[in-house]
Design a protein around this motif. Structure first.
Motif, PDB file in Angstrom:
ATOM      1  N   ARG A 361      45.691  99.152  46.340  1.00  0.00           N
ATOM      2  CA  ARG A 361      45.096  98.559  45.138  1.00  0.00           C
ATOM      3  C   ARG A 361      44.710  99.572  44.081  1.00  0.00           C
ATOM      4  N   ASP A 389      55.749  88.816  56.539  1.00  0.00           N
ATOM      5  CA  ASP A 389      54.597  89.654  56.220  1.00  0.00           C
ATOM      6  C   ASP A 389      54.973  91.128  56.326  1.00  0.00           C
ATOM      7  N   ASN A 488      52.928  81.568  52.297  1.00  0.00           N
ATOM      8  CA  ASN A 488      51.737  82.380  52.074  1.00  0.00           C
ATOM      9  C   ASN A 488      51.887  83.776  52.680  1.00  0.00           C
ATOM     10  N   GLU A 490      52.372  87.918  52.931  1.00  0.00           N
ATOM     11  CA  GLU A 490      51.784  89.123  52.362  1.00  0.00           C
ATOM     12  C   GLU A 490      52.862  90.198  52.278  1.00  0.00           C
ATOM     13  N   TYR A 492      54.838  93.472  49.780  1.00  0.00           N
ATOM     14  CA  TYR A 492      54.408  94.668  49.055  1.00  0.00           C
ATOM     15  C   TYR A 492      55.474  95.193  48.107  1.00  0.00           C
ATOM     16  N   GLU A 502      45.230  95.538  41.020  1.00  0.00           N
ATOM     17  CA  GLU A 502      45.542  94.172  41.451  1.00  0.00           C
ATOM     18  C   GLU A 502      46.139  93.352  40.311  1.00  0.00           C
ATOM     19  N   LYS A 510      50.952  91.311  47.704  1.00  0.00           N
ATOM     20  CA  LYS A 510      49.659  91.565  48.337  1.00  0.00           C
ATOM     21  C   LYS A 510      49.093  92.895  47.873  1.00  0.00           C
ATOM     22  N   LYS A 686      43.926  87.860  39.688  1.00  0.00           N
ATOM     23  CA  LYS A 686      43.261  88.546  40.810  1.00  0.00           C
ATOM     24  C   LYS A 686      41.793  88.853  40.528  1.00  0.00           C
TER      25      LYS A 686
END
Length: 850
Positions: A361, A389, A488, A490, A492, A502, A510, A686
């Motif tokens: 982040r 994920d 849903n 996650e 990258y 973010e 994510k 976010k």
């Protein structure tokens, strides 16, 4: 004091710093960066703009005392430059309405605007990606570009570099910077060191080529352009001593991520950082520029590298005059030799640095490569039809930080070559892109024969601009997007940028990790973030044999074989010789020079700004204000005023659709329209406003407790005549030097921001808009809930850095009292606040003087 001018070379003169010895000042004890400031002050000393007080503050190195100087040049990019020029155009209109000459509003300091922030990665992975992305860019931004072309014709001392030529900071590094300029001063040809301010945080990159430079808000830049001195407080200067050697396998990106982590923990916000030590000479200018670029990420005003042989070598290799730089620097005591005094010293041992990434982040969250699997491991992974994920779905070689560095760009090409030779391919769900910071990079990648290998892995050139780093990554493939949403997941991104806040790159991610271009390609091949590169294969060849990262990693020796291609002065001269002309898209834009701009009432991109017609307000105590937002730590300017895509269901999106707009574009592209931008205030999906349970641009209106958008709440409070404040935690306003983050705060009706600490540029931007930044203790510790009314006493007789009384009163009558430090740091800033902001301050001066 009187200062003498001496002959330097031929008919060129200079103001020797050694003449200060007669006043008891040993200039050799001062950091090199302060010597540059001192030269500027004594050269421009006139008793009016630059006064005895300015001289005393800087000559005696009185840390914390304000002084003024005159920057020598201003650089801008289009996202921050368009609103600045819209302000100047609006100022011309108001000047005409007052019966004055509009041409009084004109830059007096040389300025360049580089259009680099508007290209988006819509097309990728093909040979036509660059051409089609640029075509789309002009379709989206024709109104803005016509305005910029009008500005180029109608303002003097102002140049525009059209789209498709590279990124502002890389062009500044490779072409615009002279290091030592020669101009007429008081009728005499005079040499002096450049001091550059820019409307982008990463203007600091130029410190890598020994140009003292940093980012400011567009509001501050406007004042400087119109002839106002730049005022700041005398800084502490932290020396960073470089020792040791960089190990095999460690890149300049790894070095800067390590330095960023160390200096952010050290605490250098608002300070100068200056590099020295036995290993200084081992870093090339591109390596230094990589480190200097990320000064905003470690919090410093600058990360300065003094002039030395590496500086001269780079100027020569990029086709610029280095002889006058050498003569001047050695005569003036600006050529690196002995170690000066510093406020504090931090030692960085280059031999201790290992391959790393930063994220997911923030750019100061360094993660050693060997720990990436452990950091991202999940007990159970959700799986979709296409992705799962922890899969990496976006990889981008982007950003001036790294594309200016041949070591990592050539390294990425070598890794791609070895990967192709091993039969490896990028995972099919990964969006890939390469956006170099200048056409020179494309040229040396072609000459090296490495570009076809990058293209074989899908890393085609998609644009010569900021792209992914600014938030213009473009959409993911539709099937991948749907898979992420429905399950849903996650997932990258891995990019070679300098910022991963973010929601900045893509709201479906994510998180995003910053890495060298070499690792960007590696993660595209692996297709997942939780891989242990040391023990797991990056992939398998067609014969099902495992291939490890070490099998395809480029050695320093391999990279060195190509390095000569990256510093060929003829290529630089050729590529930059026609940089102001633009392509056929640019040439076809028809505009007419005029004193004032012909505003189009139907335009959704460019509107006359409201600043000069807003009612004046006196500086007074704030009574019974409501808290518009209750925020935590590290609220970035991306949270406050997003630059990325305008979502269809957002307040700004709905507004534009009601006007019949189909191509919503980005907030960054629409910064010339205040109606869009006020609706985009705090609209980052976010954003975590602790008054409500849901993320995004929503808040709670008091006293009824209704949930609504931030914009709607602001409008309702205005009708009710209720002033507003924002309450936040540490490092409020970190990130880009985004003046719209301060402008939208003011337009929403916010009178003060109460935070535990502020990042440097945003604090000054708030002041420049007449909004009071006030430091308070941790609001959580005070017991603030967010439903209180807030009163601030002691503002009527405000002085710089005054402490004031703040009362938080809850509905049940409970009162929490605390002390706040008003971060209006200088007398000049106090004048800005009293006038209602820097724009009105400068405008009123022009009216008076005109």
């Amino acid at each position: 004091m009187e200062f003498q001018i001496s002959k330097l070379e031929g008919n060129i003169h200079y103001y020797p710093l050694n003449q200060l010895e007669q006043y008891g000042i040993n200039i050799n004890k001062y950091p090199y960066s302060l010597r540059v400031l001192i030269e500027n002050v004594i050269r421009n000393y006139d008793g009016k703009k630059i006064t005895d007080e300015d001289l005393e503050a800087i000559l005696k190195w009185q840390v914390g005392k304000e002084f003024s100087f005159l920057p020598t040049r201003v650089v801008m990019q289009d996202y921050t430059g368009v609103p600045l020029l819209v302000d100047l155009a609006g100022m011309r209109d108001e000047m005409k309405r007052r019966g004055k000459d509009p041409r009084v509003v004109n830059p007096v300091v040389p300025a360049d605007l580089i259009i680099d922030h508007s290209i988006q990665v819509d097309y990728y992975g093909t040979s036509y990606s660059l051409l089609w992305n640029m075509k789309k860019e002009f379709e989206r931004n024709e109104e803005r570009y016509k305005f910029l072309k009008w500005a180029q014709l109608s303002f003097r001392n102002f140049r525009v570099i059209p789209p498709g030529n590279g990124i502002i900071h890389q062009i500044n590094l490779e072409y615009l910077s002279k290091v030592v300029d020669v101009r007429e001063v008081k009728g005499v040809q005079t040499a002096f060191p450049e001091i550059v301010i820019g409307t982008d945080s990463h203007t600091t990159m130029d410190n890598g080529v020994s140009v003292l430079s940093w980012g400011v808000g567009g509001l501050e830049a406007e004042a400087v352009l119109l002839g106002e001195p730049y005022t700041m407080t005398v800084p502490e200067v932290v020396g960073v001593k470089l020792v040791g050697d960089i190990n095999e396998g460690v890149t300049p990106t790894d070095v800067v991520l390590y330095i960023t982590e160390v200096l952010r923990k050290k605490g250098v916000v608002g300070k100068f950082v200056e590099f020295f030590g036995p290993s200084l000479s081992k870093l090339s200018v591109p390596d230094r520029a990589t480190i200097a670029n990320m000064a905003p990420e470690y919090g410093a005003t600058v990360g300065y590298f003094p002039i030395d042989s590496q500086t001269l070598n780079y100027l020569a290799g990029t086709g610029r005059d280095y002889k006058i730089v050498e003569i001047y620097a050695k005569a003036q005591g600006l050529f690196y030799s002995e170690v000066p005094n510093y406020t504090d010293v931090v030692e960085i041992d280059l031999s201790k640095i290992e391959p790393s990434l930063a994220g997911p982040r923030n750019p100061d969250e360094r993660v050693p490569l060997r720990e990436m699997k452990k950091k991202n491991e999940k007990k159970e992974k959700k799986k979709g039809k296409i992705v799962s994920d922890n899969d990496v779905v976006l990889t981008a070689i982007t950003s001036c930080t790294n594309t200016s560095n041949p070591t990592v760009m050539l390294g990425a090409g070598i890794l791609a070559k070895k990967a192709v030779e091993h039969g490896l391919r990028v995972k099919p769900y990964v969006k890939t892109s390469t956006a170099p910071g200048s056409p020179v990079v494309v040229e040396y990648l072609k000459e090296s024969g490495l570009l076809p290998y990058l293209e074989a892995l899908g890393f085609h050139i998609v644009g010569l601009g900021c792209t992914t780093c600014i938030g213009n990554a473009g959409p993911l493939p539709k099937a991948v997007e749907e898979d992420i949403k429905q399950n849903n997941l996650e997932v990258y991104g891995v990019i070679s940028g300098n910022r991963n806040f973010e929601g900045r790159v893509n709201p479906l991610l994510k998180g995003v990790y910053l890495a060298s271009p070499i690792l960007v390609v590696a993660y595209a091949l692996a297709g997942r973030i939780d891989i242990d590169f040391e023990n797991e294969p990056i992939g398998y060849d067609p014969n099902d044999n495992p291939v490890y990262l070490k099998d395809i990693w480029p050695s320093l020796e391999e990279i060195k074989q190509y390095m000569s291609l990256s510093l060929n002065p003829e290529i630089y001269r050729q590529k930059y010789s026609k940089i102001y002309e633009g392509d056929e898209n640019w040439k076809s834009l028809k505009v007419t020079e005029s004193e004032t701009y012909n505003w189009d009432p139907s335009s959704t991109y460019i509107k006359e700004p409201p600043w000069f017609t807003l009612p004046s307000q006196s500086l007074d105590d704030i009574k019974e204000a409501r808290i518009l937002l209750l925020l935590g730590d590290k609220i970035t300017t991306d949270h406050i005023s997003p630059a990325g895509p305008i979502l269809p269901d957002s307040v700004a999106g709905q507004y534009l659709k009601q006007l019949g707009v189909k191509e919503l574009n980005t907030y960054g592209a629409r910064r010339g329209n205040h109606e869009v931008m006020i609706r985009g205030g705090f609209a980052n999906p976010k954003l975590k406003n602790l008054l409500v349970d849901k993320e995004g641009g929503i808040t709670k209106h008091f006293p009824d407790g209704k949930i609504m958008s931030v914009y709607e709440a602001s409008e309702l409070y205005k009708k009710e005549g209720v002033p507003l404040v924002i309450v936040a935690g540490k490092q409020y306003g970190s990130g880009s030097s985004r003046d719209w983050a301060a402008k939208v705060t003011a337009l929403l009706g916010v009178k003060a921001v109460l935070a535990e600490s502020f990042e440097r540029i945003h604090r000054s931007n708030l002041v420049a808009m007449g909004v009071l930044p006030i430091q308070i203790p941790d609001w959580r510790g005070l017991g603030i809930k967010g439903d209180e009314t807030v009163s601030i006493y002691g503002l009527k007789d405000l002085t710089p850095r005054k402490k004031v009384k703040i009362e938080f009163k809850s509905s049940d009558g409970k009162v929490i009292t605390t002390e706040g430090l008003v971060r209006v740091d200088t007398n000049v800033e106090l004048e800005y606040v009293r006038e209602g902001g820097v724009l009105k301050y400068v405008f009123n001066k022009l009216i008076y003087e005109g």
